[in-house]
Design a protein around this motif. Structure first.
Motif, short mmCIF file in Angstrom:
data_model
loop_
_atom_site.label_atom_id
_atom_site.label_comp_id
_atom_site.label_asym_id
_atom_site.label_seq_id
_atom_site.Cartn_x
_atom_site.Cartn_y
_atom_site.Cartn_z
N PHE A 121 52.37 47.59 116.72
CA PHE A 121 53.45 47.16 117.61
C PHE A 121 52.95 46.90 119.02
N SER A 159 47.87 49.81 119.27
CA SER A 159 47.80 49.88 117.81
C SER A 159 46.53 49.22 117.32
N LYS A 174 52.60 45.19 110.17
CA LYS A 174 53.09 44.38 111.28
C LYS A 174 54.57 44.05 111.07
N LYS A 175 55.22 43.59 112.12
CA LYS A 175 56.63 43.24 112.04
C LYS A 175 56.86 42.13 111.02
#
Length: 113
Positions: free
Chosen positions: A80, A84, A102-103
């Protein structure tokens, strides 16, 4: 990157204008001894040896990562932000298998590469 002109108190500016002591200066060792004693209170320990890290936040993050993992371990790092990715870098250097979440999805990073 501060919000506009910032007034700084002369009480703060005076000490900041003094020469900086190097990490090997005797006065710095005295300061680190004091910090070690204060850390004993923070962590409520009577241990004789307290290990404080003299370095940047990056060195503290790396020490924490390397103190927790061994070569061949698996770690999941939620990605994020910048720190990280530092964890990913440290883990890969230690020979740890990294899964980076990951997003937008999940990407497996191979430490051998």
């Amino acid at each position: 990157m501060t919000p506009g002109p910032v007034e700084i108190s002369p009480r703060v500016l005076r000490p900041m204008s003094m020469p900086i002591s190097g990490q090997y200066a005797p006065v710095f060792r005295d300061i680190m001894d004091d910090v070690s004693e204060l850390l004993k209170n923070v962590f409520r320990t009577k241990n004789i040896t307290i290990f404080s890290i003299n370095g940047t936040a990056r060195s503290g993050i790396e020490a924490a990562m390397l103190g927790l993992v061994e070569e061949g371990d698996w770690v999941l790092i939620p990605a994020f932000g910048r720190f990280s990715y530092l964890l990913v870098e440290f883990a890969k250097r230690a020979g740890v298998n990294v899964r980076c979440s990951k997003k937008t999805g999940e990407k497996r990073l191979n430490p051998a590469k």
